[in-house]
Design a protein around this motif. Structure first.
Motif, PDB file in Angstrom:
ATOM      1  N   ALA A  22       0.829  -1.198   0.000  1.00 19.27           N
ATOM      2  CA  ALA A  22       0.000   0.000   0.000  1.00 19.27           C
ATOM      3  C   ALA A  22       0.867   1.252   0.000  1.00 19.27           C
ATOM      4  O   ALA A  22       1.815   1.363   0.774  1.00 19.27           O
ATOM      5  CB  ALA A  22      -0.912   0.003   1.224  1.00 19.27           C
ATOM      6  N   GLY A  23       0.562   2.182  -0.899  1.00 17.52           N
ATOM      7  CA  GLY A  23       1.295   3.441  -0.972  1.00 17.52           C
ATOM      8  C   GLY A  23       2.471   3.436  -1.919  1.00 17.52           C
ATOM      9  O   GLY A  23       3.208   4.428  -1.968  1.00 17.52           O
ATOM     10  N   TRP A  24       2.653   2.365  -2.708  1.00 20.47           N
ATOM     11  CA  TRP A  24       3.790   2.286  -3.636  1.00 20.47           C
ATOM     12  C   TRP A  24       3.301   1.885  -5.027  1.00 20.47           C
ATOM     13  O   TRP A  24       2.263   1.236  -5.178  1.00 20.47           O
ATOM     14  CB  TRP A  24       4.835   1.288  -3.136  1.00 20.47           C
ATOM     15  CG  TRP A  24       5.458   1.725  -1.858  1.00 20.47           C
ATOM     16  CD1 TRP A  24       5.088   1.360  -0.592  1.00 20.47           C
ATOM     17  CD2 TRP A  24       6.535   2.647  -1.705  1.00 20.47           C
ATOM     18  NE1 TRP A  24       5.872   1.992   0.336  1.00 20.47           N
ATOM     19  CE2 TRP A  24       6.768   2.782  -0.315  1.00 20.47           C
ATOM     20  CE3 TRP A  24       7.331   3.359  -2.599  1.00 20.47           C
ATOM     21  CZ2 TRP A  24       7.762   3.615   0.189  1.00 20.47           C
ATOM     22  CZ3 TRP A  24       8.326   4.186  -2.098  1.00 20.47           C
ATOM     23  CH2 TRP A  24       8.526   4.308  -0.721  1.00 20.47           C
ATOM     24  N   LYS A  25       4.061   2.279  -6.048  1.00 19.51           N
ATOM     25  CA  LYS A  25       3.682   1.998  -7.423  1.00 19.51           C
ATOM     26  C   LYS A  25       4.941   1.858  -8.281  1.00 19.51           C
ATOM     27  O   LYS A  25       6.054   2.084  -7.822  1.00 19.51           O
ATOM     28  CB  LYS A  25       2.801   3.112  -7.972  1.00 19.51           C
ATOM     29  CG  LYS A  25       3.515   4.462  -8.102  1.00 19.51           C
ATOM     30  CD  LYS A  25       2.592   5.534  -8.658  1.00 19.51           C
ATOM     31  CE  LYS A  25       3.347   6.866  -8.832  1.00 19.51           C
ATOM     32  NZ  LYS A  25       2.456   7.912  -9.402  1.00 19.51           N
ATOM     33  N   GLY A  26       4.740   1.504  -9.560  1.00 20.46           N
ATOM     34  CA  GLY A  26       5.844   1.347 -10.500  1.00 20.46           C
ATOM     35  C   GLY A  26       6.110  -0.115 -10.794  1.00 20.46           C
ATOM     36  O   GLY A  26       5.698  -1.005 -10.040  1.00 20.46           O
ATOM     37  N   PRO A  27       6.824  -0.419 -11.887  1.00 16.80           N
ATOM     38  CA  PRO A  27       7.115  -1.809 -12.248  1.00 16.80           C
ATOM     39  C   PRO A  27       7.849  -2.582 -11.158  1.00 16.80           C
ATOM     40  O   PRO A  27       7.671  -3.786 -11.022  1.00 16.80           O
ATOM     41  CB  PRO A  27       7.997  -1.659 -13.507  1.00 16.80           C
ATOM     42  CG  PRO A  27       7.700  -0.307 -14.039  1.00 16.80           C
ATOM     43  CD  PRO A  27       7.380   0.546 -12.862  1.00 16.80           C
ATOM     44  N   SER A  28       8.687  -1.887 -10.405  1.00 13.60           N
ATOM     45  CA  SER A  28       9.407  -2.510  -9.302  1.00 13.60           C
ATOM     46  C   SER A  28       8.934  -1.998  -7.944  1.00 13.60           C
ATOM     47  O   SER A  28       9.628  -2.144  -6.943  1.00 13.60           O
ATOM     48  CB  SER A  28      10.917  -2.262  -9.458  1.00 13.60           C
ATOM     49  OG  SER A  28      11.416  -2.828 -10.648  1.00 13.60           O
ATOM     50  N   CYS A  29       7.764  -1.371  -7.931  1.00 18.31           N
ATOM     51  CA  CYS A  29       7.240  -0.763  -6.693  1.00 18.31           C
ATOM     52  C   CYS A  29       8.266   0.196  -6.109  1.00 18.31           C
ATOM     53  O   CYS A  29       8.479   0.242  -4.893  1.00 18.31           O
ATOM     54  CB  CYS A  29       6.879  -1.841  -5.671  1.00 18.31           C
ATOM     55  SG  CYS A  29       5.757  -3.112  -6.294  1.00 18.31           S
ATOM     56  N   GLN A  30       8.890   0.975  -6.999  1.00 16.05           N
ATOM     57  CA  GLN A  30      10.019   1.809  -6.601  1.00 16.05           C
ATOM     58  C   GLN A  30       9.648   3.251  -6.300  1.00 16.05           C
ATOM     59  O   GLN A  30      10.479   4.022  -5.836  1.00 16.05           O
ATOM     60  CB  GLN A  30      11.093   1.793  -7.702  1.00 16.05           C
ATOM     61  CG  GLN A  30      10.827   2.661  -8.923  1.00 16.05           C
ATOM     62  CD  GLN A  30       9.902   2.025  -9.944  1.00 16.05           C
ATOM     63  OE1 GLN A  30       9.218   1.042  -9.666  1.00 16.05           O
ATOM     64  NE2 GLN A  30       9.891   2.574 -11.144  1.00 16.05           N
ATOM     65  N   LEU A  31       8.380   3.651  -6.519  1.00 13.74           N
ATOM     66  CA  LEU A  31       7.972   5.034  -6.297  1.00 13.74           C
ATOM     67  C   LEU A  31       6.768   5.087  -5.366  1.00 13.74           C
ATOM     68  O   LEU A  31       5.871   4.240  -5.444  1.00 13.74           O
ATOM     69  CB  LEU A  31       7.619   5.720  -7.624  1.00 13.74           C
ATOM     70  CG  LEU A  31       8.764   5.915  -8.629  1.00 13.74           C
ATOM     71  CD1 LEU A  31       8.206   6.431  -9.947  1.00 13.74           C
ATOM     72  CD2 LEU A  31       9.806   6.872  -8.081  1.00 13.74           C
ATOM     73  N   CYS A  32       6.749   6.111  -4.512  1.00 11.64           N
ATOM     74  CA  CYS A  32       5.588   6.278  -3.642  1.00 11.64           C
ATOM     75  C   CYS A  32       4.387   6.681  -4.486  1.00 11.64           C
ATOM     76  O   CYS A  32       4.533   7.303  -5.539  1.00 11.64           O
ATOM     77  CB  CYS A  32       5.872   7.311  -2.552  1.00 11.64           C
ATOM     78  SG  CYS A  32       6.091   9.001  -3.143  1.00 11.64           S
ATOM     79  N   GLY A  33       3.193   6.325  -4.019  1.00 11.12           N
ATOM     80  CA  GLY A  33       2.015   6.616  -4.816  1.00 11.12           C
ATOM     81  C   GLY A  33       0.724   6.508  -4.044  1.00 11.12           C
ATOM     82  O   GLY A  33      -0.275   6.049  -4.577  1.00 11.12           O
ATOM     83  N   GLY A  34       0.722   6.899  -2.793  1.00  6.55           N
ATOM     84  CA  GLY A  34      -0.492   6.808  -1.997  1.00  6.55           C
ATOM     85  C   GLY A  34      -0.200   7.058  -0.538  1.00  6.55           C
ATOM     86  O   GLY A  34       0.626   7.907  -0.201  1.00  6.55           O
ATOM     87  N   ARG A  35      -0.852   6.306   0.337  1.00 10.78           N
ATOM     88  CA  ARG A  35      -0.723   6.494   1.770  1.00 10.78           C
ATOM     89  C   ARG A  35       0.016   5.318   2.402  1.00 10.78           C
ATOM     90  O   ARG A  35      -0.270   4.162   2.108  1.00 10.78           O
ATOM     91  CB  ARG A  35      -2.099   6.649   2.409  1.00 10.78           C
ATOM     92  CG  ARG A  35      -2.876   7.853   1.890  1.00 10.78           C
ATOM     93  CD  ARG A  35      -4.234   7.963   2.564  1.00 10.78           C
ATOM     94  NE  ARG A  35      -4.968   9.131   2.089  1.00 10.78           N
ATOM     95  CZ  ARG A  35      -6.176   9.479   2.537  1.00 10.78           C
ATOM     96  NH1 ARG A  35      -6.778   8.735   3.449  1.00 10.78           N
ATOM     97  NH2 ARG A  35      -6.761  10.561   2.058  1.00 10.78           N
ATOM     98  N   VAL A  36       0.939   5.655   3.295  1.00 13.92           N
ATOM     99  CA  VAL A  36       1.722   4.641   4.011  1.00 13.92           C
ATOM    100  C   VAL A  36       1.613   4.927   5.506  1.00 13.92           C
ATOM    101  O   VAL A  36       1.805   6.065   5.943  1.00 13.92           O
ATOM    102  CB  VAL A  36       3.205   4.661   3.578  1.00 13.92           C
ATOM    103  CG1 VAL A  36       3.991   3.624   4.370  1.00 13.92           C
ATOM    104  CG2 VAL A  36       3.324   4.400   2.078  1.00 13.92           C
ATOM    105  N   ARG A  37       1.302   3.912   6.281  1.00 15.21           N
ATOM    106  CA  ARG A  37       1.229   4.035   7.737  1.00 15.21           C
ATOM    107  C   ARG A  37       2.462   3.373   8.342  1.00 15.21           C
ATOM    108  O   ARG A  37       2.765   2.215   8.050  1.00 15.21           O
ATOM    109  CB  ARG A  37      -0.039   3.381   8.273  1.00 15.21           C
ATOM    110  CG  ARG A  37      -0.237   3.530   9.782  1.00 15.21           C
ATOM    111  CD  ARG A  37      -1.636   3.061  10.170  1.00 15.21           C
ATOM    112  NE  ARG A  37      -1.845   3.113  11.605  1.00 15.21           N
ATOM    113  CZ  ARG A  37      -1.712   2.042  12.407  1.00 15.21           C
ATOM    114  NH1 ARG A  37      -1.382   0.873  11.897  1.00 15.21           N
ATOM    115  NH2 ARG A  37      -1.922   2.164  13.707  1.00 15.21           N
TER     116      ARG A  37
END
Length: 319
Positions: free
Chosen positions: A64-79
């Motif tokens: 949750a809160g990450w995006k990109g082909p390698s999940c390398q960029l933030c993109g939402g909410r992180v707790r």
């Protein structure tokens, strides 16, 4: 003789073909093992590629809160609930049109120190907002934008921020035009103020983790022990006053380190209480207008983290 040569030629071709077949067989076996070892991990999706996610059936499934082909960029909410950790936009340069939020959620009212280790964004357009609390309605501690700290470059010694509510809310926004190397912010519970997450009390004092207070070594001051009492030994134009913890400049020189010629104009930081009492220090503001008339400074408008009067008159000689 001819028969012997034909036999050698045939043997060479046979060995060459045999080697080729063996190579193909080994590649086939290796491919079979890669696909049937039950781990669902292949060369297109290894643990080293799914940076903030899990590799499932050859694809990165981001947390949750990450995006990109390698999940390398933030993109939402992180707790975040660990006692210490890192807040960052991700790997490499950040992207355009990013909106990322982190909530550091403590179990009690423990003080949180936030250290800005690296920070470089498009000045005036891409911002990081830090609040002392669990939402944007909490007390705003700081807004960062531009080249603040990167490798050996620093605009100044940036002291850690302190969230006293037990929670901290961090929001990052980038526009659609330009991107830079981004940021890295380290947070810790039971720590003390410092200019670096790798040092307690900036390396110039002792930290009491229970109170979160620094006891500075001789010659150092400030809540993070990052301020020398007499910078640069008063630049050779003054003496260090050990009792008042400041330079006493020779005639004609001014500034905290006595490096500025008075006749050429100078600026000084207002010292904390009791020299003079802190109530005489105007609240910080930006994008304002200022006029100096006689012994008074008039401040008009601008933006501030806390509510303040539109017009403020400050008497330079007030005690």
């Amino acid at each position: 003789m001819r028969a012997g040569m034909e036999y050698q030629y045939f043997g060479f071709k046979f060995r060459k073909k045999l080697i080729f077949i063996l190579v193909i067989l080994l590649l086939y076996i290796h491919a079979g093992q890669t696909k049937t070892d039950g781990s669902n991990v292949d060369h297109k999706c290894g643990d080293n590629l799914c940076i903030n996610g899990d590799c499932i059936d050859g694809n990165c499934t981001c947390y949750a809160g990450w995006k990109g082909p390698s999940c390398q960029l933030c993109g939402g909410r992180v707790r975040l609930t660990e006692p210490e950790g890192v807040i960052t936009h991700g790997i490499g340069n950040y992207s355009i049109d990013m909106q990322c939020t982190w909530l550091i959620d403590g179990a009690d009212n423990r003080t949180i120190q936030l250290y800005v280790d690296d920070f470089a964004t498009e000045c005036g357009w891409d911002h990081v907002y830090i609040y002392d609390g669990d939402s944007v309605y909490s007390n705003l501690l700081a807004v960062y934008s531009g080249m603040v700290q990167l490798d050996k470059f620093a605009t100044h010694n940036l002291t850690s921020l302190e969230a006293k509510s037990g929670s901290a809310y961090v929001h990052f926004y980038s526009d659609a035009a330009y991107n830079m190397t981004g940021f890295k912010i380290t947070y810790k519970y039971h720590s003390c103020p410092s200019i670096s997450s790798a040092l307690n009390c900036s390396g110039n004092g002792a930290c009491d983790p229970e109170s979160g207070l620094c006891t500075c070594n001789a010659g150092w001051g400030g809540r993070a022990c990052s301020e020398p009492h007499c910078p640069r030994d008063c630049s050779g134009h003054g003496e260090c006053d050990q009792q008042r913890h400041r330079c006493r400049c020779h005639r004609g020189y001014r500034g905290s380190d006595c490096s500025q010629l008075e006749e050429e104009g100078f600026w000084e930081l207002l010292p904390p209480s009791p020299y003079p009492p802190s109530k005489y220090v105007p609240a910080g503001r930006a994008s304002h207008a200022a006029i100096i008339k006689g012994d008074s400074i008039w401040l008009f408008g601008g933006e501030s983290f806390t509510p303040t009067a539109f017009v403020v008159k400050y008497d330079i000689n007030a005690s």
